[in-house]
Motif scaffolding. Structure first.
Motif, PDB file in Angstrom:
ATOM      1  N   PHE A  57     -20.989 -12.984  32.534  1.00 59.76           N
ATOM      2  CA  PHE A  57     -21.790 -14.094  33.064  1.00 59.76           C
ATOM      3  C   PHE A  57     -23.154 -14.136  32.390  1.00 59.76           C
ATOM      4  O   PHE A  57     -23.593 -13.177  31.754  1.00 59.76           O
ATOM      5  CB  PHE A  57     -21.936 -13.987  34.591  1.00 59.76           C
ATOM      6  CG  PHE A  57     -22.715 -12.783  35.064  1.00 59.76           C
ATOM      7  CD1 PHE A  57     -24.065 -12.890  35.384  1.00 59.76           C
ATOM      8  CD2 PHE A  57     -22.107 -11.549  35.203  1.00 59.76           C
ATOM      9  CE1 PHE A  57     -24.785 -11.796  35.839  1.00 59.76           C
ATOM     10  CE2 PHE A  57     -22.813 -10.435  35.651  1.00 59.76           C
ATOM     11  CZ  PHE A  57     -24.165 -10.564  35.978  1.00 59.76           C
ATOM     12  N   ARG A  58     -23.813 -15.280  32.562  1.00 58.86           N
ATOM     13  CA  ARG A  58     -25.165 -15.496  32.036  1.00 58.86           C
ATOM     14  C   ARG A  58     -26.107 -15.767  33.200  1.00 58.86           C
ATOM     15  O   ARG A  58     -25.804 -16.569  34.086  1.00 58.86           O
ATOM     16  CB  ARG A  58     -25.185 -16.666  31.061  1.00 58.86           C
ATOM     17  CG  ARG A  58     -26.600 -16.999  30.542  1.00 58.86           C
ATOM     18  CD  ARG A  58     -26.612 -18.202  29.618  1.00 58.86           C
ATOM     19  NE  ARG A  58     -26.016 -17.899  28.311  1.00 58.86           N
ATOM     20  CZ  ARG A  58     -24.877 -18.398  27.876  1.00 58.86           C
ATOM     21  NH1 ARG A  58     -24.183 -19.232  28.643  1.00 58.86           N
ATOM     22  NH2 ARG A  58     -24.403 -18.072  26.686  1.00 58.86           N
ATOM     23  N   SER A  59     -27.245 -15.082  33.176  1.00 60.39           N
ATOM     24  CA  SER A  59     -28.273 -15.341  34.184  1.00 60.39           C
ATOM     25  C   SER A  59     -29.625 -14.904  33.650  1.00 60.39           C
ATOM     26  O   SER A  59     -29.909 -13.701  33.561  1.00 60.39           O
ATOM     27  CB  SER A  59     -27.974 -14.601  35.497  1.00 60.39           C
ATOM     28  OG  SER A  59     -29.042 -14.781  36.420  1.00 60.39           O
ATOM     29  N   HIS A  93     -26.415 -18.250  38.244  1.00 60.09           N
ATOM     30  CA  HIS A  93     -25.665 -17.674  37.122  1.00 60.09           C
ATOM     31  C   HIS A  93     -24.664 -18.678  36.584  1.00 60.09           C
ATOM     32  O   HIS A  93     -24.301 -19.650  37.265  1.00 60.09           O
ATOM     33  CB  HIS A  93     -24.928 -16.399  37.543  1.00 60.09           C
ATOM     34  CG  HIS A  93     -23.824 -16.644  38.525  1.00 60.09           C
ATOM     35  ND1 HIS A  93     -24.030 -16.656  39.887  1.00 60.09           N
ATOM     36  CD2 HIS A  93     -22.490 -16.899  38.351  1.00 60.09           C
ATOM     37  CE1 HIS A  93     -22.900 -16.899  40.515  1.00 60.09           C
ATOM     38  NE2 HIS A  93     -21.933 -17.054  39.596  1.00 60.09           N
ATOM     39  N   GLU A  94     -24.217 -18.429  35.360  1.00 59.13           N
ATOM     40  CA  GLU A  94     -23.150 -19.208  34.734  1.00 59.13           C
ATOM     41  C   GLU A  94     -22.002 -18.263  34.436  1.00 59.13           C
ATOM     42  O   GLU A  94     -22.170 -17.274  33.725  1.00 59.13           O
ATOM     43  CB  GLU A  94     -23.638 -19.854  33.435  1.00 59.13           C
ATOM     44  CG  GLU A  94     -22.548 -20.591  32.673  1.00 59.13           C
ATOM     45  CD  GLU A  94     -22.983 -21.025  31.288  1.00 59.13           C
ATOM     46  OE1 GLU A  94     -22.140 -21.576  30.545  1.00 59.13           O
ATOM     47  OE2 GLU A  94     -24.168 -20.793  30.923  1.00 59.13           O
TER      48      GLU A  94
END
Length: 535
Positions: free
Chosen positions: A203-205, A269-270
């Motif tokens: 994930f991205r955050s 998040h993504e």
């Protein structure tokens, strides 16, 4: 159908296949590396490089690039045990930063945070720079036949379907647990099998680092009322992260809930990917047959919790490469290639067992309330069981190796025993002893009697074995190595040591895999010229 030839065909361009191609290419051995994928790495399966693997990167000339690719050299690489990111910190295993590597006694390198999405392209670029190596993505190994002198491999272009035959002297399968080479040879896996069904959440955050007070670390191990249930690893040191849930497939359908459990609440998040995978305990019963060999995940699979998967595979590539090169160049003996399995399979058994024990140790950590009451002595034992030191990973040797000469005298320092990795020590000019090794054999001379080396140099020259002598005038280094003379192999493992060179022919023949002087190959002109120049 198109037909071509090469000395070594490598199937699988993951880090192990790339490492093998790099080692062969630096020795000028022509090889073809094929990979059915397009080479793009989309998820970070591996997150760190061990000090031993960084020692190889140092030799390949890419250590600085790897070390600074993504993780600041001054940033800590600790293992932190927390109830969740915004909760209590229960324990911390402190690790040296890359910036501290020059002060370490055990290695000139530290573990390096460089996930596979960054590491593989760096290594691939180095491989592409080597004239004797051909790297081909989108090409699949479909099958092969072998006889006493060659392997006929059937390749196909994944996009076009075009087929070709490649004739090689050797084939090495670095193509994973379902690889063509292992399956075609009928090599079975032994071991415990699947030890857990895990889930990786990538994930991205950009917001996550500011939500807690634990600072940056290499691994955050998560402990709630049920015990240690997962670990979170920063990927790029900015906004990319991976959460691994140890043995709970519910994270597949509810990844957001797993992320909230990790962080101590919801956060922006993504979600990039959610992948299930099996945590395995496998070691191949054989490492090859005839002219076809296996390495890396084709030979063993282990839990990544001890950081020994790629570590073990790249060690295999380095062990095998110099032996293949020796036989191809003409000075390797009849049993040299056979020593690959004899040396490396016991290490794989050790490392896979250690990896499973590390995972089991994590799963035995009690729930957070009990964990919070544990004293420092108990936590010291837990940290030792769940975070093996980098020295532990290097403290092995090929003690029963058929190509090493066991010590004749008892009581010598074990660190430099025959079969062991040659110990690191800083030399007066600021180099490591490990910087001396990598091409041919090196004879370390601590006695100061240079003329005593002549018989061994002559024996090597007569057989085409690349060997050079290096004098070291340092009593501390001499004490570490434990003998007046120490013969170190191209993979930086000790082949022999002693205070006199009484049987030079036997020493060289043992080290090159020839059981007796008459079991040998004639050196190639290229090798013979190189040996003559070095001695």
């Amino acid at each position: 159908m198109k037909t071509a030839e090469t000395s070594v065909l490598i199937a699988g361009a993951g880090p192990v296949g790339l490492a093998l191609a790099c080692e062969l290419g630096l020795r000028g051995i022509d090889c073809v590396l094929v990979e059915k994928r397009d080479g793009a790495i989309k998820v970070p399966k591996m997150s760190a490089i061990s000090p031993r693997n960084m020692e190889f990167c140092r030799r390949w000339g890419i250590a600085d690039t790897v070390r600074t690719a993504i993780w600041p050299e001054s940033r800590n690489a600790d293992f932190v045990y927390v109830e969740h990111l915004r909760g209590r910190e229960l324990a911390r295993s402190r690790r040296p930063t890359s910036a501290q590597r020059g002060t370490l006694a055990q290695s000139p390198e530290t573990a390096c945070h460089c996930p596979q999405i960054y590491f593989d392209p760096i290594l691939a670029a180095r491989v592409r720079s080597l004239p004797s190596v051909t790297l081909r993505y989108g090409v699949r190994l479909d099958g092969f036949e072998q006889d006493g002198t060659t392997v006929r491999a059937r390749l196909s272009d994944v996009a076009s379907g075009a087929t070709e035959t490649l004739i090689a002297r050797y084939l090495v399968g670095c193509d994973g647990p379902a690889g063509v080479a292992r399956e075609a040879l009928g090599i079975r896996h032994g071991g415990l099998g699947v030890v857990a069904n895990s889930v990786n959440i990538f994930f991205r955050s950009a917001e996550l680092p500011a939500l807690h007070d634990k600072g940056w670390a290499r691994i955050y191990r998560l402990i709630d009322a049920s015990g240690c249930w997962g670990e979170m690893i920063p990927i790029d040191g900015k906004e990319l992260f991976r959460l691994t849930v140890f043995d709970d497939r519910a994270a597949l359908t509810e990844p957001a809930a797993a992320l909230a459990r990790m962080a101590g609440g919801a956060f922006p998040h993504e979600l990039l990917s959610v992948l299930p995978w099996e945590r395995r305990d496998y070691v191949a019963e054989r490492y090859g047959a005839g002219r076809v060999l296996i390495a890396g995940d084709a030979a063993h699979e282990c839990s990544p919790t001890a950081g020994l998967g790629m570590h073990t595979g790249i060690e295999e590539a380095v062990n095998l490469a110099w032996k293949l090169a020796a036989v191809i160049d003409g000075w390797g003996g009849a049993s040299l290639i056979e020593s690959y399995e004899a040396e490396r399979r016991p290490v794989a058994l050790r490392n896979v067992a250690l990896s499973t024990a590390t995972y089991n140790g994590l799963r035995r950590i009690p729930g957070r309330d009990q964990a919070a009451t544990l004293g420092p002595d108990v936590w010291r034992d837990i940290l030792a069981a769940t975070s093996p030191s980098e020295q532990d990973k290097m403290d092995y040797g090929y003690d029963a190796s058929p190509i090493c000469v066991a010590d004749a005298a008892p009581g010598l320092p074990r660190a430099a025993r025959p079969g062991a990795r040659a110990p690191h020590a800083w030399l007066a000019e600021g180099r490591s002893t490990l910087d001396l090794f990598g091409d041919g054999f090196v004879l370390l001379c601590f006695s100061g009697a240079g003329e005593c080396t002549t018989p061994l140099l002559r024996a090597a020259r007569q057989r085409g074995v690349p060997l050079r002598a290096v004098a070291i005038d340092d009593p501390a280094v001499a004490a570490l190595y434990g003998a007046a003379f120490v013969l170190v192999r191209p993979d930086a493992h000790v082949a022999w040591r002693g205070d006199d060179i009484a049987a030079p022919d036997a020493i060289i023949d043992r080290a090159r895999g020839a059981l007796s002087p008459d079991v040998m190959h004639q050196p190639s002109p290229r090798t013979a010229a190189a040996v003559e120049a070095s001695s």
